[in-house]
Motif scaffolding. Structure first.
Motif, PDB file in Angstrom:
ATOM      1  N   PRO A  31       0.818  -1.212   0.000  1.00 39.60           N
ATOM      2  CA  PRO A  31       0.000   0.000   0.000  1.00 39.60           C
ATOM      3  C   PRO A  31       0.852   1.263   0.000  1.00 39.60           C
ATOM      4  O   PRO A  31       1.879   1.336   0.669  1.00 39.60           O
ATOM      5  CB  PRO A  31      -0.810  -0.126   1.294  1.00 39.60           C
ATOM      6  N   GLY A  32       0.408   2.248  -0.758  1.00 37.15           N
ATOM      7  CA  GLY A  32       1.057   3.542  -0.735  1.00 37.15           C
ATOM      8  C   GLY A  32       0.383   4.447   0.282  1.00 37.15           C
ATOM      9  O   GLY A  32      -0.513   4.024   1.019  1.00 37.15           O
ATOM     10  N   LEU A  33       0.813   5.679   0.347  1.00 32.95           N
ATOM     11  CA  LEU A  33       0.199   6.653   1.251  1.00 32.95           C
ATOM     12  C   LEU A  33      -0.941   7.332   0.497  1.00 32.95           C
ATOM     13  O   LEU A  33      -0.704   8.061  -0.461  1.00 32.95           O
ATOM     14  CB  LEU A  33       1.233   7.678   1.708  1.00 32.95           C
ATOM     15  N   PRO A  34      -2.187   7.087   0.890  1.00 35.82           N
ATOM     16  CA  PRO A  34      -3.324   7.648   0.145  1.00 35.82           C
ATOM     17  C   PRO A  34      -3.313   9.170   0.148  1.00 35.82           C
ATOM     18  O   PRO A  34      -2.889   9.805   1.114  1.00 35.82           O
ATOM     19  CB  PRO A  34      -4.548   7.111   0.909  1.00 35.82           C
ATOM     20  N   SER A  35      -3.831   9.751  -0.927  1.00 36.40           N
ATOM     21  CA  SER A  35      -3.871  11.212  -1.018  1.00 36.40           C
ATOM     22  C   SER A  35      -4.795  11.819   0.022  1.00 36.40           C
ATOM     23  O   SER A  35      -4.607  12.971   0.431  1.00 36.40           O
ATOM     24  CB  SER A  35      -4.309  11.631  -2.428  1.00 36.40           C
ATOM     25  N   TRP A  36      -5.805  11.069   0.474  1.00 29.76           N
ATOM     26  CA  TRP A  36      -6.735  11.632   1.448  1.00 29.76           C
ATOM     27  C   TRP A  36      -6.065  11.905   2.790  1.00 29.76           C
ATOM     28  O   TRP A  36      -6.559  12.739   3.570  1.00 29.76           O
ATOM     29  CB  TRP A  36      -7.963  10.748   1.632  1.00 29.76           C
ATOM     30  N   ILE A  37      -4.953  11.229   3.070  1.00 32.64           N
ATOM     31  CA  ILE A  37      -4.252  11.472   4.329  1.00 32.64           C
ATOM     32  C   ILE A  37      -3.806  12.936   4.416  1.00 32.64           C
ATOM     33  O   ILE A  37      -4.067  13.634   5.399  1.00 32.64           O
ATOM     34  CB  ILE A  37      -3.030  10.542   4.454  1.00 32.64           C
ATOM     35  N   MET A  38      -3.137  13.388   3.363  1.00 34.63           N
ATOM     36  CA  MET A  38      -2.682  14.777   3.378  1.00 34.63           C
ATOM     37  C   MET A  38      -3.855  15.744   3.246  1.00 34.63           C
ATOM     38  O   MET A  38      -3.891  16.795   3.893  1.00 34.63           O
ATOM     39  CB  MET A  38      -1.656  15.020   2.269  1.00 34.63           C
ATOM     40  N   LYS A  39      -4.848  15.406   2.414  1.00 33.85           N
ATOM     41  CA  LYS A  39      -5.992  16.302   2.241  1.00 33.85           C
ATOM     42  C   LYS A  39      -6.743  16.489   3.554  1.00 33.85           C
ATOM     43  O   LYS A  39      -7.094  17.612   3.926  1.00 33.85           O
ATOM     44  CB  LYS A  39      -6.929  15.743   1.172  1.00 33.85           C
ATOM     45  N   ASN A  40      -7.020  15.388   4.252  1.00 28.67           N
ATOM     46  CA  ASN A  40      -7.702  15.506   5.543  1.00 28.67           C
ATOM     47  C   ASN A  40      -6.911  16.364   6.515  1.00 28.67           C
ATOM     48  O   ASN A  40      -7.469  17.190   7.240  1.00 28.67           O
ATOM     49  CB  ASN A  40      -7.908  14.113   6.156  1.00 28.67           C
ATOM     50  N   SER A  41      -5.594  16.171   6.519  1.00 29.05           N
ATOM     51  CA  SER A  41      -4.747  16.922   7.442  1.00 29.05           C
ATOM     52  C   SER A  41      -4.744  18.408   7.108  1.00 29.05           C
ATOM     53  O   SER A  41      -4.881  19.264   7.992  1.00 29.05           O
ATOM     54  CB  SER A  41      -3.320  16.362   7.402  1.00 29.05           C
ATOM     55  N   VAL A  42      -4.604  18.711   5.810  1.00 24.66           N
ATOM     56  CA  VAL A  42      -4.577  20.117   5.395  1.00 24.66           C
ATOM     57  C   VAL A  42      -5.918  20.784   5.664  1.00 24.66           C
ATOM     58  O   VAL A  42      -5.982  21.900   6.197  1.00 24.66           O
ATOM     59  CB  VAL A  42      -4.194  20.228   3.905  1.00 24.66           C
ATOM     60  N   TRP A  43      -7.000  20.109   5.304  1.00 25.07           N
ATOM     61  CA  TRP A  43      -8.323  20.722   5.493  1.00 25.07           C
ATOM     62  C   TRP A  43      -8.660  20.873   6.979  1.00 25.07           C
ATOM     63  O   TRP A  43      -9.358  21.797   7.374  1.00 25.07           O
ATOM     64  CB  TRP A  43      -9.382  19.900   4.768  1.00 25.07           C
ATOM     65  N   TRP A  44      -8.145  19.961   7.821  1.00 20.86           N
ATOM     66  CA  TRP A  44      -8.298  20.150   9.259  1.00 20.86           C
ATOM     67  C   TRP A  44      -7.518  21.375   9.713  1.00 20.86           C
ATOM     68  O   TRP A  44      -8.022  22.203  10.487  1.00 20.86           O
ATOM     69  CB  TRP A  44      -7.811  18.904  10.005  1.00 20.86           C
ATOM     70  N   SER A  45      -6.289  21.527   9.220  1.00 20.33           N
ATOM     71  CA  SER A  45      -5.467  22.668   9.633  1.00 20.33           C
ATOM     72  C   SER A  45      -6.074  23.996   9.201  1.00 20.33           C
ATOM     73  O   SER A  45      -5.816  25.027   9.814  1.00 20.33           O
ATOM     74  CB  SER A  45      -4.046  22.535   9.069  1.00 20.33           C
TER      75      SER A  45
END
Length: 458
Positions: free
Chosen positions: A339-353
């Motif tokens: 498995p790779g690192l899904p794009s939603w990981i960074m998106k969720n983090s950025v949108w939370w920030s």
């Protein structure tokens, strides 16, 4: 309210539909220059459980093992039979070629022309348990062969009557064996039985009868629920029921995740994941059955595994993915790996920030990286020197983290009030991470430290 710079012509608006929101018709309002305008959109589908996002199998990034076939001329369509034989529309050579699963040529049929077993720019190809069908695009017809390449029948000519075509480009079959032919020149799908007898046609529209836009279709395929997907020429994937009722669409023009630059082919695997060949962006994109972007791979950089102009897609019984590269004249085989690192990981983090998503969405991202071993929770004996935390508190946190990451509890209890808030500076770290200021390892390391010391709880 979300403010968007007026200099942007096209923007993806981050928004989360909650589990309690109503399914159906919604209005999207935009205020600009003192005037408010609105547009209709639809919320459909089933509620997604967090466990679906935490399923790492779907995020396995395919890796390149080989060019299984080469020396083709502007190939386009591809199909596979139950024995994993490969059929290619070698359009530049006006031929249809059959290969075994190792890429050995079994036969080639056709030449340029309009007689039987001749082709003009054949684009699409489809195979069922008995027959091979070719969309002979330049001749506005379908040709039918047995699986040994022997000509059986041809139907269609240029025209507007039932059974006639303008530009047949792709075909597929529903679960009952009916053949659906996408006629790009007329914006319709015609339905035939297995022997080519006309049955019906579907003029595709969007919700409320809105026209699709663009000037036709490029590809069609079915999923396990008997719904079909078409690629429209205005960079959208459209989903319909087998009788032509509009269900969903996704995509727009662009190179960001989930957008397209002249998509050319589409295929659905056994678990209803959707793969789209996006030649303008030199990549393949993968989506779930609701149209949510999962991952993408490919580039135009020179190398054996470069994806230059993907024009056809197929999947075998082992979930290997075959990509027809029109410019390179090859068929590339990709296999799923770790498995790779899904794009939603960074998106969720950025949108939370940025205050768009709440803390639970950031927590979900952290939970994923914990389950993948990217954040390690060390034994409590290694934490004996941790400042401002008793051994008992750290031990309790460690226990909760293990239970949470294994799915035995759905949140980390906050009985210790010191373990409630995420420090505000973490949001700055997220911004640095998303912009490339710090790498994955550095970011995950900082989160790991905060978790094990009790500075941050999620």
């Amino acid at each position: 309210m979300i403010s968007i710079p007026v200099s942007l012509n096209d923007v993806i608006v981050p928004h989360k539909i909650s589990k309690d929101d109503q399914v159906g018709k919604w209005q999207f309002y935009v205020k600009y220059g003192g005037i408010t305008r609105s547009s209709t959109f639809y919320v459909t589908g089933e509620t997604m459980d967090d466990s679906e996002l935490l399923n790492s199998e779907q995020f396995s990034v395919p890796s390149y093992p080989s060019d299984i076939i080469s020396e083709l001329s502007s190939p386009t369509g591809i199909a596979m039979d139950s024995d994993n034989n490969i059929y290619i529309a070698d359009s530049g050579n006006s031929q249809i070629k059959k290969f075994d699963s190792k890429g050995k040529l079994l036969f080639a049929i056709g030449s340029f022309g309009s007689s039987k077993s001749q082709f003009i720019h054949p684009l699409g190809i489809f195979v069922n348990e008995k027959y091979l069908y070719v969309t002979d695009t330049g001749n506005s017809r379908i040709q039918m062969f047995d699986k040994n390449g022997n000509f059986i029948y041809a139907w269609g000519t240029y025209g507007d009557q039932p059974g006639m075509f303008h530009t047949p480009v792709s075909m597929s079959s529903d679960m009952y064996g009916n053949l659906y032919v996408a006629d790009s020149g007329r914006n319709i799908i015609q339905i035939f039985d297995r022997l080519g007898s006309y049955k019906d046609q579907i003029s595709l529209v969007l919700a409320d009868g809105q026209k699709i836009g663009g000037d036709g279709f490029k590809a069609i395929t079915f999923d396990s629920k008997n719904n079909f997907y078409v690629i429209s020429t205005n960079n959208k994937i459209l989903e319909y029921s087998s009788i032509g009722n509009f269900m969903n669409f996704y995509g727009s023009n662009g190179t960001e995740d989930g957008r397209f630059n002249q998509p050319a082919a589409i295929v659905v695997d056994a678990k209803d994941y959707v793969y789209v060949a996006d030649p303008g962006a030199h990549r393949i994109q993968k989506f779930d059955s609701n149209g949510n972007f999962i991952l993408g791979w490919g580039s135009s950089v020179d190398g054996d595994d470069a994806v230059d102009a993907p024009a056809g897609l197929a999947i075998d019984a082992l979930n290997n993915i075959y990509v027809v590269d029109k410019n390179q004249g090859t068929v590339q085989k990709f296999t799923s790996t770790v498995p790779g690192l899904p794009s939603w990981i960074m998106k969720n983090s950025v949108w939370w920030s940025e205050g768009i998503l709440d803390k639970s969405d950031f927590a979900l991202a952290v939970k994923y990286v914990i389950k993948q071993g990217l954040i390690q929770i060390p034994p409590t004996s290694d934490l004996s020197s941790t400042q401002d935390n008793s051994t008992a508190a750290v031990d309790q946190l460690h226990k909760y983290m293990q239970l949470w990451s294994s799915g035995q509890i759905d949140h980390i209890p906050t009985s210790s009030e010191s373990l409630v808030k995420v420090p505000e500076w973490v949001k700055k770290n997220v911004q640095l991470w998303s912009s490339g200021g710090i790498d994955d390892q550095t970011f995950f390391g900082s989160i790991e430290y905060l978790l094990v010391t009790g500075t941050m709880a999620i």
